[in-house]
Design a protein around this motif. Structure first.
Motif, PDB file in Angstrom:
ATOM      1  N   LEU A  68      42.302  39.356  46.486  1.00 26.45           N
ATOM      2  CA  LEU A  68      41.542  40.483  45.948  1.00 26.45           C
ATOM      3  C   LEU A  68      40.651  40.992  47.073  1.00 26.45           C
ATOM      4  O   LEU A  68      39.813  40.248  47.585  1.00 26.45           O
ATOM      5  CB  LEU A  68      40.707  40.034  44.751  1.00 26.45           C
ATOM      6  CG  LEU A  68      39.757  41.044  44.105  1.00 26.45           C
ATOM      7  CD1 LEU A  68      40.519  42.249  43.564  1.00 26.45           C
ATOM      8  CD2 LEU A  68      38.953  40.373  42.999  1.00 26.45           C
TER       9      LEU A  68
ATOM     10  N   ASP B 175      37.074  44.045  45.832  1.00 25.27           N
ATOM     11  CA  ASP B 175      37.011  44.277  44.390  1.00 25.27           C
ATOM     12  C   ASP B 175      37.778  45.533  43.985  1.00 25.27           C
ATOM     13  O   ASP B 175      37.485  46.154  42.967  1.00 25.27           O
ATOM     14  CB  ASP B 175      35.551  44.388  43.923  1.00 25.27           C
ATOM     15  CG  ASP B 175      35.145  43.233  43.053  1.00 25.27           C
ATOM     16  OD1 ASP B 175      36.012  42.417  42.686  1.00 25.27           O
ATOM     17  OD2 ASP B 175      33.957  43.144  42.731  1.00 25.27           O
ATOM     18  N   ARG B 176      38.754  45.887  44.788  1.00 24.59           N
ATOM     19  CA  ARG B 176      39.443  47.168  44.599  1.00 24.59           C
ATOM     20  C   ARG B 176      40.964  47.037  44.598  1.00 24.59           C
ATOM     21  O   ARG B 176      41.646  47.698  43.841  1.00 24.59           O
ATOM     22  CB  ARG B 176      38.959  48.101  45.711  1.00 24.59           C
ATOM     23  CG  ARG B 176      39.647  49.403  45.844  1.00 24.59           C
ATOM     24  CD  ARG B 176      39.062  50.270  46.946  1.00 24.59           C
ATOM     25  NE  ARG B 176      39.335  49.720  48.261  1.00 24.59           N
ATOM     26  CZ  ARG B 176      38.494  49.762  49.276  1.00 24.59           C
ATOM     27  NH1 ARG B 176      37.303  50.290  49.158  1.00 24.59           N
ATOM     28  NH2 ARG B 176      38.837  49.258  50.435  1.00 24.59           N
TER      29      ARG B 176
ATOM     30  N   VAL C 236      44.286  44.347  44.531  1.00 25.97           N
ATOM     31  CA  VAL C 236      44.739  42.981  44.283  1.00 25.97           C
ATOM     32  C   VAL C 236      46.228  42.896  44.624  1.00 25.97           C
ATOM     33  O   VAL C 236      47.021  43.753  44.238  1.00 25.97           O
ATOM     34  CB  VAL C 236      44.449  42.522  42.835  1.00 25.97           C
ATOM     35  CG1 VAL C 236      45.154  43.360  41.806  1.00 25.97           C
ATOM     36  CG2 VAL C 236      44.770  41.052  42.659  1.00 25.97           C
TER      37      VAL C 236
ATOM     38  N   LEU D  75      43.446  45.285  37.782  1.00 21.03           N
ATOM     39  CA  LEU D  75      42.279  44.889  38.560  1.00 21.03           C
ATOM     40  C   LEU D  75      41.264  44.092  37.743  1.00 21.03           C
ATOM     41  O   LEU D  75      40.804  43.029  38.178  1.00 21.03           O
ATOM     42  CB  LEU D  75      41.617  46.119  39.176  1.00 21.03           C
ATOM     43  CG  LEU D  75      40.432  45.860  40.087  1.00 21.03           C
ATOM     44  CD1 LEU D  75      40.825  44.980  41.265  1.00 21.03           C
ATOM     45  CD2 LEU D  75      39.838  47.174  40.564  1.00 21.03           C
ATOM     46  N   ALA D  76      40.903  44.556  36.577  1.00 19.26           N
ATOM     47  CA  ALA D  76      39.875  43.871  35.770  1.00 19.26           C
ATOM     48  C   ALA D  76      40.303  42.446  35.424  1.00 19.26           C
ATOM     49  O   ALA D  76      39.492  41.521  35.468  1.00 19.26           O
ATOM     50  CB  ALA D  76      39.565  44.666  34.506  1.00 19.26           C
TER      51      ALA D  76
ATOM     52  N   TYR E  43      42.243  40.460  37.169  1.00 14.94           N
ATOM     53  CA  TYR E  43      42.165  39.619  38.369  1.00 14.94           C
ATOM     54  C   TYR E  43      40.726  39.399  38.820  1.00 14.94           C
ATOM     55  O   TYR E  43      40.403  38.345  39.352  1.00 14.94           O
ATOM     56  CB  TYR E  43      43.048  40.180  39.481  1.00 14.94           C
ATOM     57  CG  TYR E  43      44.499  39.810  39.230  1.00 14.94           C
ATOM     58  CD1 TYR E  43      45.034  38.658  39.792  1.00 14.94           C
ATOM     59  CD2 TYR E  43      45.298  40.577  38.394  1.00 14.94           C
ATOM     60  CE1 TYR E  43      46.344  38.290  39.533  1.00 14.94           C
ATOM     61  CE2 TYR E  43      46.608  40.213  38.133  1.00 14.94           C
ATOM     62  CZ  TYR E  43      47.124  39.060  38.704  1.00 14.94           C
ATOM     63  OH  TYR E  43      48.419  38.686  38.446  1.00 14.94           O
ATOM     64  N   GLN E  44      39.856  40.342  38.568  1.00 19.91           N
ATOM     65  CA  GLN E  44      38.429  40.105  38.813  1.00 19.91           C
ATOM     66  C   GLN E  44      37.937  38.987  37.891  1.00 19.91           C
ATOM     67  O   GLN E  44      37.159  38.130  38.302  1.00 19.91           O
ATOM     68  CB  GLN E  44      37.626  41.389  38.590  1.00 19.91           C
ATOM     69  CG  GLN E  44      37.865  42.427  39.661  1.00 19.91           C
ATOM     70  CD  GLN E  44      37.308  43.797  39.279  1.00 19.91           C
ATOM     71  OE1 GLN E  44      37.254  44.165  38.103  1.00 19.91           O
ATOM     72  NE2 GLN E  44      36.912  44.559  40.290  1.00 19.91           N
TER      73      GLN E  44
ATOM     74  N   ARG F  69      39.163  35.676  39.252  1.00 15.08           N
ATOM     75  CA  ARG F  69      38.310  35.267  40.372  1.00 15.08           C
ATOM     76  C   ARG F  69      37.004  34.676  39.858  1.00 15.08           C
ATOM     77  O   ARG F  69      36.586  33.602  40.279  1.00 15.08           O
ATOM     78  CB  ARG F  69      38.008  36.461  41.272  1.00 15.08           C
ATOM     79  CG  ARG F  69      37.047  36.109  42.428  1.00 15.08           C
ATOM     80  CD  ARG F  69      36.186  37.244  42.889  1.00 15.08           C
ATOM     81  NE  ARG F  69      35.559  37.957  41.806  1.00 15.08           N
ATOM     82  CZ  ARG F  69      35.298  39.260  41.830  1.00 15.08           C
ATOM     83  NH1 ARG F  69      35.605  39.989  42.887  1.00 15.08           N
ATOM     84  NH2 ARG F  69      34.722  39.849  40.795  1.00 15.08           N
ATOM     85  N   ASP F  70      36.360  35.375  38.931  1.00 14.59           N
ATOM     86  CA  ASP F  70      35.067  34.928  38.424  1.00 14.59           C
ATOM     87  C   ASP F  70      35.167  33.567  37.728  1.00 14.59           C
ATOM     88  O   ASP F  70      34.315  32.699  37.923  1.00 14.59           O
ATOM     89  CB  ASP F  70      34.466  35.969  37.488  1.00 14.59           C
ATOM     90  CG  ASP F  70      34.137  37.282  38.204  1.00 14.59           C
ATOM     91  OD1 ASP F  70      34.124  37.314  39.460  1.00 14.59           O
ATOM     92  OD2 ASP F  70      33.910  38.291  37.501  1.00 14.59           O
TER      93      ASP F  70
END
Length: 169
Positions: free
Chosen positions: A116, A119-120, A122, A144-145, A147-148, A151-152
């Motif tokens: 990632l 944050d844009r 992936v 994207l959301a 995969y964010q 990550r979190d």
């Protein structure tokens, strides 16, 4: 799908952050074969292991590089090799966490690697069954959301590498 130098340029072009989720127990990287053999033979691994120049090339520019490696004990020879190299990555400024599935329940994460960037963007990583890199697939913006979130969750669950290494090395 990006591979080779084209994929490598992503590490020059990102502006702020790069995060990787690693999930394989072994990667088949042709350029590492000699080094793995030296490691398994107990040879000195040289100065690059003390301060990884590839990581340093990014962190010296103020970029943040992080990864979480999801693995299981007992470690494969490849994972013993890779984790032994991580202290040099940490010295060079990479933030590394470990989720050992044999010690804790991993959060819901994908069963594949991804990068990632900023944050844009992936990229889902694709490998052969033996762990050879095929290429990185840029996922659509609507992924994207998710995969964010991966990550979190990975970062929240991971044990800092230094703590993991202290207990297992």
């Amino acid at each position: 799908m990006l591979a080779g130098e084209e994929f490598g340029r992503l590490f020059e072009d990102f502006e702020r952050t790069a995060f990787r989720l690693e999930t394989l127990d072994a990667y088949d990287v042709e350029e590492e074969q000699e080094e793995i053999a030296r490691f398994l033979a107990g040879a000195d691994m040289g100065p690059e292991w003390a301060d990884n120049p590839w990581v340093r090339s990014m962190t010296d520019k103020g970029k943040q590089v992080a990864r979480v490696h999801v693995l299981s004990s007992p470690l494969t020879d490849y994972l013993r090799y890779e984790l032994s190299a991580y202290p040099g990555n940490v010295t060079a400024g990479e933030s590394i966490g470990v989720i050992d599935r044999s010690e804790l329940v991993a959060p819901e994460l994908p069963d594949h690697d991804f990068w990632l960037f900023d944050d844009r963007d992936v990229y889902r990583m694709h490998y052969t069954a033996a762990g050879a890199f095929i290429g990185g697939e840029l996922l659509p913006p609507d992924a994207l959301a998710a995969y964010q979130g991966h990550r979190d969750r990975a970062l929240a669950a991971a044990v800092p590498f230094v703590d993991y290494w202290e207990r297992h090395h």
